[in-house]
Motif scaffolding. Structure first.
Motif, PDB file in Angstrom:
ATOM      1  N   HIS A   1      -9.649   6.086  -4.236  1.00 51.30           N
ATOM      2  CA  HIS A   1     -10.337   5.052  -5.001  1.00 51.30           C
ATOM      3  C   HIS A   1      -9.707   4.931  -6.386  1.00 51.30           C
ATOM      4  O   HIS A   1      -9.476   3.822  -6.898  1.00 51.30           O
TER       5      HIS A   1
ATOM      6  N   LEU B   1      -0.375  -7.310  -6.390  1.00 54.22           N
ATOM      7  CA  LEU B   1      -1.635  -7.127  -5.685  1.00 54.22           C
ATOM      8  C   LEU B   1      -2.567  -8.231  -6.133  1.00 54.22           C
ATOM      9  O   LEU B   1      -2.920  -8.329  -7.297  1.00 54.22           O
TER      10      LEU B   1
ATOM     11  N   ASP C   1      -6.594   5.677  -7.444  1.00 53.52           N
ATOM     12  CA  ASP C   1      -5.271   5.047  -7.430  1.00 53.52           C
ATOM     13  C   ASP C   1      -5.370   3.542  -7.211  1.00 53.52           C
ATOM     14  O   ASP C   1      -4.701   2.751  -7.882  1.00 53.52           O
ATOM     15  N   LEU C   2      -6.186   3.134  -6.237  1.00 54.88           N
ATOM     16  CA  LEU C   2      -6.325   1.708  -5.949  1.00 54.88           C
ATOM     17  C   LEU C   2      -6.965   0.989  -7.125  1.00 54.88           C
ATOM     18  O   LEU C   2      -6.551  -0.114  -7.502  1.00 54.88           O
ATOM     19  N   TYR C   3      -7.956   1.624  -7.723  1.00 52.42           N
ATOM     20  CA  TYR C   3      -8.632   1.024  -8.877  1.00 52.42           C
ATOM     21  C   TYR C   3      -7.649   0.815 -10.023  1.00 52.42           C
ATOM     22  O   TYR C   3      -7.629  -0.248 -10.662  1.00 52.42           O
TER      23      TYR C   3
ATOM     24  N   LEU D   1      -5.155  -2.156  -9.057  1.00 52.83           N
ATOM     25  CA  LEU D   1      -5.748  -3.490  -8.933  1.00 52.83           C
ATOM     26  C   LEU D   1      -6.365  -3.999 -10.224  1.00 52.83           C
ATOM     27  O   LEU D   1      -6.519  -5.206 -10.404  1.00 52.83           O
TER      28      LEU D   1
ATOM     29  N   VAL E   1     -13.002  -4.245  -6.733  1.00 57.69           N
ATOM     30  CA  VAL E   1     -12.375  -3.076  -6.117  1.00 57.69           C
ATOM     31  C   VAL E   1     -13.418  -2.284  -5.333  1.00 57.69           C
ATOM     32  O   VAL E   1     -13.170  -1.837  -4.206  1.00 57.69           O
TER      33      VAL E   1
ATOM     34  N   ILE F   1      -5.264   6.090   0.587  1.00 60.41           N
ATOM     35  CA  ILE F   1      -5.145   5.883  -0.848  1.00 60.41           C
ATOM     36  C   ILE F   1      -6.501   6.129  -1.483  1.00 60.41           C
ATOM     37  O   ILE F   1      -7.539   5.729  -0.936  1.00 60.41           O
TER      38      ILE F   1
ATOM     39  N   PHE G   1       0.828  -1.204   0.000  1.00 58.90           N
ATOM     40  CA  PHE G   1       0.000   0.000   0.000  1.00 58.90           C
ATOM     41  C   PHE G   1       0.866   1.259   0.000  1.00 58.90           C
ATOM     42  O   PHE G   1       0.551   2.247  -0.672  1.00 58.90           O
TER      43      PHE G   1
ATOM     44  N   TYR H   1      -5.708   2.727   4.678  1.00 59.13           N
ATOM     45  CA  TYR H   1      -5.220   1.366   4.460  1.00 59.13           C
ATOM     46  C   TYR H   1      -4.579   0.771   5.710  1.00 59.13           C
ATOM     47  O   TYR H   1      -4.481  -0.451   5.847  1.00 59.13           O
TER      48      TYR H   1
ATOM     49  N   MET I   1       1.909   2.877  -3.086  1.00 56.78           N
ATOM     50  CA  MET I   1       0.885   3.682  -3.766  1.00 56.78           C
ATOM     51  C   MET I   1       0.585   4.965  -3.000  1.00 56.78           C
ATOM     52  O   MET I   1      -0.336   5.695  -3.342  1.00 56.78           O
TER      53      MET I   1
END
Length: 686
Positions: free
Chosen positions: A111, A236, A113-115, A118, A130, A109, A98, A147, A101
């Motif tokens: 949404h 991930l 960036d994580l999207y 992943l 996600v 983090i 995490f 996170y 990122m």
């Protein structure tokens, strides 16, 4: 009876406690999903769920290693093997991923960036997956995910599920007694996992921490969807609920059950100890390499059981098993070769086998013992307590003898042999040579840069290489021949060095008499480090193949020395293969135990016999099913004391195909200086 406990015994006891905890966790997770440890994993989805229940969140790649399109079923033993190899959810590793990122270190983090990560890297997730992560987590005012809280909750839920499983298991006494393993004639041996001392004969039940599977009807199952996917530093991962590919059945098979030394000095010799019909080298290799496939276990607890109890206390031999050297041994012809038991990732034990030739009939004295690599007398090598033995078979693969006499760690046999060719098959029960689960907190350094910027080997690495050289220098002349070096290459890389490559090696590295010196062997490793610009990855592959952990400790191997003395003529002995002994060794132990052991039929089943052979050093048993039907035998060692077994479980089940013989188990004392009690009950499961 001495109460003195050696340092090695303390280490064994610690290992037992660790093993017991491990198998208890395995049982708790398995029966939480399947209710019975006799049930099989029958789909990739089920494998995924039960691994989740045990605290794992495996990737597609990881699960693909255990369940390929050819897999039909996996059982509890296979499940334990997977858990030995795979790591549980690690909050530190997840946080590292995490933080990559989160360059500003805010702890949040978005949404987006994580999207983006992943759905585009590693094992790509769908948008819905996600979104599900964000839907169950707290989001701050900026719409970002905390996170740190996510990782904390992930680990908390995992630990709570495991704790609940263990509590349910402890509360259910009926299921706690149902501990099953599986090992049939067509199934290789279970990885050597020590079971540790168990309750005395007067104790009605083992403590709840004993190893073996258990079932709990009310044990809660982990939800099919975790609070979120476990994210490693390198990739991930998709949530573990995703369908996964499957592993071939053969990839999870255990090694062929190895025999215990059961031959006496005289009783195992046939009326004529002639070598049998001549067998070609390829025939020998086929016999030694063939490993039968594993059969699946009976899927349900039986409605009735018929049992037989067998017990013994202290040394079990009917006569003295003290190894005494012949009086004029110093005048006999002598040859010695080294070898090593190597513990594979799947628990299989492999070693060199040897061909022995006698030019004329002669008296023979044959010994084997672990090889001590530690120069300090009061600090012997950690593997010196590993039991060793040799089976001698003729060219027809019939057992001629095995080493049952012993003096401390040395086992031997003496008798008369006819002229001819024989094969020597080294053996260990695996009771004391087992996979280590002790984590290494800090990996040793293998290479470093000198002041001039050149690569050099560290002192610790050079010491490990020197020990490896000592092990692979089979004849002990201080030099490596091409044959010796190729056995090392076969073990470490699966390849062999041809004549041209060996010629280049001799031109560039220190040699003597056309053989590689210890210094030349060091130079080879330094060249490998230079080729990789200091990257030690390949060096670690070599070290691990030779049984070393990341702290440069040899923990998964046992070097040994074989000595052959012949009175009438000089014997010749050559290594012939570095393989799993397979059926040849399994047949040898069955033949030996039946020849020397006591046979008792199971109650109401006169055509199912249990042969048990006892010596002062170990106990071995074989189940002989003479009937036309497959039988499942439940084995209960719960009342044994100061014993550890080759199965790693105090209670287990063994499937025996019709008209076949199966090695049931080997037992050795945990502490040889203390009394050990073997008490076993066998029951037919119907």
């Amino acid at each position: 009876m001495s109460s003195y406990i050696t340092p090695s015994h303390c280490l064994q006891k610690s290992q037992q406690t660790e093993d017991e905890r491990f198998y208890t966790r395995c049982r708790a997770a398995y029966v939480a999903v399947f209710k019975s440890s006799l049930a099989n994993i029958q789909s990739k989805e089920q494998l995924c769920i039960v691994l989740q229940q045990a605290g794992l969140n495996p990737s597609l790649k990881t699960l693909g290693a255990y369940w390929t399109p050819g897999t039909v079923k996996l059982n509890f033993d296979d499940f334990c093997e997977i858990l030995k190899k795979e790591k549980q959810i690690d909050q530190t590793e997840v946080l590292k991923a995490f933080r990559k990122m989160d360059p500003d270190g805010s702890g949040y983090i978005s949404h987006g960036d994580l999207y983006r990560v992943l759905t585009s890297t590693g094992e790509k997730m769908s948008p819905e997956e996600v979104n599900s992560i964000f839907s169950i987590m707290e989001i701050n005012r900026d719409g970002k995910l905390d996170y740190n809280e996510f990782c904390r909750l992930l680990v908390f839920v995992t630990e709570e599920c495991q704790t609940t499983d263990l509590q349910r298991l402890e509360a259910d006494g009926r299921q706690k007694r149902q501990n099953f393993g599986n090992d049939s004639e067509s199934s290789p041996q279970r990885p050597a996992t020590q079971s540790g001392p168990v309750a005395s004969e007067s104790s009605p039940q083992r403590p709840a921490t004993q190893p073996g599977p258990v079932a709990s009807e009310s044990s809660p199952q982990r939800p099919a969807i975790q609070p979120g996917p476990v994210i490693s530093e390198t990739s991930l991962q998709r949530p573990a609920t995703q369908p996964v590919p499957v592993a071939s059945e053969s990839s999870l098979q255990r090694p062929a059950t190895q025999p215990g030394p059961v031959a006496s000095e005289s009783s195992l010799q046939r009326p004529a100890t002639q070598p049998g019909p001549a067998a070609s080298e390829s025939t020998l290799k086929t016999e030694l390499d063939t490993t039968p496939r594993k059969e699946n276990r009976s899927p349900a607890w039986p409605s009735s059981a018929r049992s037989r109890r067998s017990s013994t206390s202290g040394a079990g031999g009917t006569r003295s098993s003290k190894l005494l050297e012949p009086r004029s041994l110093q005048d006999w012809h002598h040859i010695s070769l080294k070898g090593c038991f190597h513990l594979e990732d799947n628990g299989e034990i492999v070693s060199l086998q040897y061909r022995l030739h006698l030019a004329q009939p002669t008296a023979v004295f044959l010994t084997v013992q672990p090889m001590n690599l530690c120069p300090v007398d009061d600090k012997p090598s950690s593997w010196m307590n590993v039991d060793t033995a040799l089976f001698l078979v003729n060219e027809g693969f019939n057992v001629v003898c095995c080493t049952e006499l012993h003096d401390k760690e040395k086992f031997g046999w003496k008798g008369e042999l006819n002229a001819g060719t024989y094969y020597i098959i080294p053996f260990t029960t695996g009771c004391r040579l087992r996979k280590s689960r002790q984590p290494v907190t800090k990996a040793a350094q293998l290479v470093y840069r000198t002041e001039t910027g050149e690569l050099a080997l560290t002192k610790e690495f050079r010491a490990a290489l020197s020990d490896i050289f000592e092990v692979i220098d089979l004849d002990g002349n201080g030099l490596l021949s091409l044959e010796e070096y190729n056995f090392f290459e076969q073990r470490s890389s699966g390849e062999k060095c041809d004549g041209d490559a060996w010629a280049v090696c001799k031109e560039n590295f220190d040699t003597r008499k056309n053989q590689l010196t210890r210094q030349g062997f060091m130079e080879l490793s330094l060249m490998e480090a230079n080729d990789r610009e200091g990257d030690p990855s390949d060096l670690w592959v070599t070290l691990e193949s030779m049984g070393y952990n990341r702290a440069l400790e040899m923990v998964e191997a046992c070097p040994f020395v074989v000595n052959v003395y012949a009175e009438a003529s000089k014997p010749t002995m050559q290594p012939v293969s570095l393989e799993s002994p397979g059926r040849a060794l399994h047949a040898a132990v069955c033949e030996s135990v039946i020849a020397k052991g006591q046979a008792r039929p199971l109650k109401s089943h006169s055509d199912v016999l249990v042969h048990t052979y006892r010596s002062e050093a170990r106990i071995s048993s074989v189940i002989d099913n003479k009937s036309a039907e497959k039988v499942t035998v439940y084995v209960n060692n719960e009342q044994s004391k100061n014993c550890c077994g080759s199965r790693g479980l105090s209670m287990f089940a063994v499937e025996v195909p019709p008209r076949s013989k199966v090695v049931c188990q080997h037992i050795v004392p945990v502490n040889e200086k203390q009394e050990w009690i073997y008490s076993c009950v066998e029951s037919i499961l119907t």
